[in-house]
Design a protein around this motif. Structure first.
Motif, PDB file in Angstrom:
ATOM      1  N   GLN A 341      41.856   1.961 -57.949  1.00  0.00           N
ATOM      2  CA  GLN A 341      43.461   2.820 -57.905  1.00  0.00           C
ATOM      3  C   GLN A 341      43.530   3.460 -56.621  1.00  0.00           C
ATOM      4  OE1 GLN A 341      43.064   5.639 -61.230  1.00  0.00           O
ATOM      5  NE2 GLN A 341      44.039   4.301 -62.293  1.00  0.00           N
ATOM      6  N   LEU A 342      44.634   3.189 -56.157  1.00  0.00           N
ATOM      7  CA  LEU A 342      45.235   3.922 -54.754  1.00  0.00           C
ATOM      8  C   LEU A 342      45.787   5.120 -55.235  1.00  0.00           C
ATOM      9  CD1 LEU A 342      46.807   1.010 -52.713  1.00  0.00           C
ATOM     10  CD2 LEU A 342      44.194   1.806 -52.953  1.00  0.00           C
ATOM     11  N   ILE A 343      45.811   6.305 -54.515  1.00  0.00           N
ATOM     12  CA  ILE A 343      46.292   7.573 -54.395  1.00  0.00           C
ATOM     13  C   ILE A 343      46.846   8.144 -52.915  1.00  0.00           C
ATOM     14  CG2 ILE A 343      45.544   8.281 -56.499  1.00  0.00           C
ATOM     15  CD1 ILE A 343      43.447  10.255 -55.290  1.00  0.00           C
ATOM     16  N   ASP A 344      47.700   9.164 -53.042  1.00  0.00           N
ATOM     17  CA  ASP A 344      48.139   9.572 -51.616  1.00  0.00           C
ATOM     18  C   ASP A 344      47.932  11.083 -51.735  1.00  0.00           C
ATOM     19  OD1 ASP A 344      48.496   9.741 -49.013  1.00  0.00           O
ATOM     20  OD2 ASP A 344      50.807   9.589 -49.129  1.00  0.00           O
ATOM     21  N   ILE A 345      47.570  11.725 -50.754  1.00  0.00           N
ATOM     22  CA  ILE A 345      47.363  13.419 -50.798  1.00  0.00           C
ATOM     23  C   ILE A 345      48.222  13.989 -49.823  1.00  0.00           C
ATOM     24  CG2 ILE A 345      45.757  15.395 -50.738  1.00  0.00           C
ATOM     25  CD1 ILE A 345      43.730  13.475 -51.956  1.00  0.00           C
ATOM     26  N   ALA A 346      49.097  14.809 -49.988  1.00  0.00           N
ATOM     27  CA  ALA A 346      49.941  15.460 -49.034  1.00  0.00           C
ATOM     28  C   ALA A 346      50.131  17.011 -49.121  1.00  0.00           C
ATOM     29  CB  ALA A 346      51.434  15.059 -49.479  1.00  0.00           C
ATOM     30  N   ILE A 347      50.142  17.574 -47.987  1.00  0.00           N
ATOM     31  CA  ILE A 347      50.194  19.002 -47.592  1.00  0.00           C
ATOM     32  C   ILE A 347      51.308  19.348 -46.741  1.00  0.00           C
ATOM     33  CG2 ILE A 347      49.076  21.109 -46.616  1.00  0.00           C
ATOM     34  CD1 ILE A 347      46.190  19.905 -47.484  1.00  0.00           C
ATOM     35  N   VAL A 348      52.228  20.391 -47.218  1.00  0.00           N
ATOM     36  CA  VAL A 348      53.267  20.646 -46.399  1.00  0.00           C
ATOM     37  C   VAL A 348      52.965  22.111 -45.599  1.00  0.00           C
ATOM     38  CG1 VAL A 348      55.804  21.128 -46.350  1.00  0.00           C
ATOM     39  CG2 VAL A 348      54.895  19.430 -47.909  1.00  0.00           C
ATOM     40  N   SER A 349      53.043  22.188 -44.353  1.00  0.00           N
ATOM     41  CA  SER A 349      52.799  23.437 -43.650  1.00  0.00           C
ATOM     42  C   SER A 349      53.821  23.791 -43.203  1.00  0.00           C
ATOM     43  CB  SER A 349      51.615  23.342 -42.782  1.00  0.00           C
ATOM     44  OG  SER A 349      50.546  22.655 -43.443  1.00  0.00           O
ATOM     45  N   GLY A 350      54.123  25.256 -42.593  1.00  0.00           N
ATOM     46  CA  GLY A 350      54.930  26.002 -41.797  1.00  0.00           C
ATOM     47  C   GLY A 350      56.311  26.189 -42.835  1.00  0.00           C
ATOM     48  N   ARG A 351      56.143  26.256 -43.830  1.00  0.00           N
ATOM     49  CA  ARG A 351      57.541  26.589 -44.625  1.00  0.00           C
ATOM     50  C   ARG A 351      57.719  28.096 -44.628  1.00  0.00           C
ATOM     51  NH1 ARG A 351      57.160  24.774 -50.764  1.00  0.00           N
ATOM     52  NH2 ARG A 351      55.252  25.927 -50.519  1.00  0.00           N
ATOM     53  N   VAL A 352      59.009  28.500 -44.646  1.00  0.00           N
ATOM     54  CA  VAL A 352      59.219  30.133 -44.736  1.00  0.00           C
ATOM     55  C   VAL A 352      60.011  30.387 -45.890  1.00  0.00           C
ATOM     56  CG1 VAL A 352      60.254  31.979 -43.471  1.00  0.00           C
ATOM     57  CG2 VAL A 352      59.148  29.972 -42.243  1.00  0.00           C
ATOM     58  N   ASN A 353      59.612  31.474 -46.679  1.00  0.00           N
ATOM     59  CA  ASN A 353      60.237  31.746 -47.856  1.00  0.00           C
ATOM     60  C   ASN A 353      60.643  30.587 -48.841  1.00  0.00           C
ATOM     61  OD1 ASN A 353      61.285  33.481 -49.740  1.00  0.00           O
ATOM     62  ND2 ASN A 353      63.512  33.611 -48.627  1.00  0.00           N
ATOM     63  N   PRO A 354      59.664  29.577 -49.369  1.00  0.00           N
ATOM     64  CA  PRO A 354      60.104  28.452 -49.837  1.00  0.00           C
ATOM     65  C   PRO A 354      60.628  28.634 -51.219  1.00  0.00           C
ATOM     66  CG  PRO A 354      57.740  28.774 -49.871  1.00  0.00           C
ATOM     67  CD  PRO A 354      58.483  29.722 -49.028  1.00  0.00           C
ATOM     68  N   LEU A 355      61.576  27.835 -51.782  1.00  0.00           N
ATOM     69  CA  LEU A 355      62.119  28.079 -52.978  1.00  0.00           C
ATOM     70  C   LEU A 355      61.837  27.265 -54.253  1.00  0.00           C
ATOM     71  CD1 LEU A 355      65.834  28.581 -51.583  1.00  0.00           C
ATOM     72  CD2 LEU A 355      64.106  30.449 -52.210  1.00  0.00           C
ATOM     73  N   PRO A 356      61.800  27.315 -55.338  1.00  0.00           N
ATOM     74  CA  PRO A 356      61.611  26.328 -56.159  1.00  0.00           C
ATOM     75  C   PRO A 356      62.230  25.152 -56.403  1.00  0.00           C
ATOM     76  CG  PRO A 356      61.481  28.616 -57.237  1.00  0.00           C
ATOM     77  CD  PRO A 356      62.282  28.732 -55.939  1.00  0.00           C
TER      78      PRO A 356
END
Length: 489
Positions: A341-356
């Motif tokens: 199986q193939l999978i990908d992993i992601a991280i988002v950095s530098g967000r400010v006051n993120p919303l749902p």
């Protein structure tokens, strides 16, 4: 008898020109008056404002044709010893009996150092020096020139009007008439005249209202920023006159997107405004929501300068806070076998006051789509939590070997812009290795027995045909193994 003693016992009428006469008993026919004329309204900072003082012969029968000579300081009899001459108190906060100034307020006006007799009056063209003789009262003396010259009022009704100018330095310290708007002050003029007898005249003005100077305020907001930066405002107040300590600039920030500045400000700060002038900068504010923000600054004013305020949507006072620009980092396995199986992993950095509500979409291209231009072989959409990553895609099982490439895209929200990876990004390429097919079940491997010497390929005896059959269907030497066929002829 001094001037003040004579005035105290005269009980003459109090008006713009108050008449007092010599020995305390009004002698028939003699009269004198004095009147200051100042504007009714002035403003702190006004310069060269015209004004005048007037002395007049008010003799009546039988002295209507009797000349009165105005006393100068230092004159001998019949002028009273020590008489100061023609005097003016430019600013008085309180009047006592017979319009005497009992509440001096010096320093409100700066009177010019010279004056001149008005055309058509008894002193036309006569120059006068104007000198300070009492600092406590701010009292000034008008002396005709050249020295030894006297103002002579030849008959009843004749007058001398002395014109001069003044600058308005400050607001009165005390309000002479609190019932009226603004701050009030009055002027008091004195003179002594010698004719058939000697007497003094004193007069007051109707009062002068002194308004505070009206400065102007200019402001410049900091440049537009992405969310996460700081906003501040820079203020300059111009046109201040004799500014006093203690003034402030109150700065309010409205928004985001409050186009009329009618809501509660999101930020307020007060900055002391220096006597020496600006510019001054507000404290910084770090917004947590993107949008358009608007500054409004107000100068508090002081004793000499009125308050002044900017307005909502003034030029240079709106600033745009754009969405923050995050970054996305991704990672996948470098090599897997076909069937894994193939999978990908992601991280988002530098967000400010993120919303749902934000997501990460992971697309898999391949096999062997070197520029990710074809349709993705697989796509997985994963909710991205407010608290942050990492997040993992759904798994994908490839059926064909080759090189596969992931691209992950963060959807963004109201405060954070969308961000995406690119094709062939580091850690986003995976090679799927094909596995060799297994041997058929009807083939077995048998070890070759050791041979001491050369082994003949053919038996020593037998016919050629049996030998060919043996080669075709018998034993075959292969890679050190002897493979026996189970097929029969």
């Amino acid at each position: 008898m001094s001037r003040m003693q004579r005035c105290a016992v005269a009980l003459a009428a109090l008006s713009l020109g108050v008449v007092f006469v010599g020995s305390g008993i009004a002698e028939a026919g003699f009269g004198a008056s004095a009147t200051p004329t100042f504007p009714t309204v002035v403003t702190v900072g006004d310069v060269g404002v015209p004004a005048s003082v007037e002395v007049q012969n008010l003799n009546t029968t039988p002295d209507t044709n009797t000349a009165n000579t105005v006393c100068n300081f230092g004159d001998g009899l019949s002028c009273p010893p020590g008489d100061p001459g023609i005097t003016l108190i430019p600013s008085c906060a309180q009047l006592g009996a017979f319009s005497a100034c009992t509440g001096p307020d010096p320093g409100v006006f700066q009177v010019s150092s010279t004056g001149v007799g008005d055309v058509g009056t008894a002193c036309a063209g006569v120059p006068f020096t104007i000198t300070l003789i009492d600092q406590v009262f701010g009292q000034l003396r008008f002396t005709p020139l050249p020295l030894g010259t006297h103002v002579v009022l030849p008959n009843t009704g004749s007058l001398c009007r002395i014109n001069f100018t003044f600058d308005v330095l400050k607001s009165p310290s005390l309000d002479q008439n609190p019932q009226l708007p603004g701050s009030q002050t009055v002027q008091v003029v004195d003179n002594t005249q010698s004719g058939s007898t000697t007497g003094s005249g004193r007069g007051t003005s109707s009062g002068t209202t002194v308004l505070r100077a009206t400065p102007t305020i200019s402001t410049t907001a900091s440049a537009s920023i992405p969310l996460g930066g700081q906003l501040f405002d820079t203020i300059v107040v111009s046109g201040l006159v004799n500014p006093q300590l203690g003034a402030t600039v109150d700065v309010r920030l409205y928004g985001p997107n409050d186009a009329t500045c009618s809501g509660a400000p999101v930020f307020t700060t007060a900055v002391p405004y220096p006597v020496g002038g600006g510019p001054v900068a507000s404290s910084g504010f770090t917004p947590t929501v993107a949008g358009v923000y608007r500054w409004v600054a107000t100068y508090s004013g002081d004793a000499n300068n009125a308050p002044v305020s900017g307005a909502c949507n003034d030029a240079n006072e709106s600033v745009t806070v754009s969405s923050a620009t995050p970054t996305i980092a991704t990672n996948t396995s470098a090599t897997v076998d076909l069937g894994a199986q193939l999978i990908d992993i992601a991280i988002v950095s530098g967000r400010v006051n993120p919303l749902p509500g934000a997501t990460v979409t992971m697309r898999l291209y391949g096999p062997n789509d070197g520029i990710c231009s074809g349709a993705p072989a697989f796509e997985s959409v994963v909710p991205y939590p407010v608290s942050g990553g990492p997040v993992t895609s759904a798994p994908f099982t490839p059926t064909v070997g080759g090189v596969y490439r992931w691209i992950a895209t963060y959807s963004g929200d109201a405060n954070n812009a969308s961000v995406s990876g690119v094709c062939n990004e580091a850690n986003e390429t995976v090679t799927v290795v094909p596995v060799p097919p297994p041997l058929p079940d009807n083939v077995s491997q048998v070890p070759i027995p050791p041979v001491a010497g050369p082994t003949p390929l053919l038996p020593a005896t037998g016919s050629m045909s049996s030998t060919l059959l043996f080669l075709a269907f018998g034993l075959v030497l292969t890679g050190g193994l002897m493979v026996r066929s189970t097929r029969r002829c």
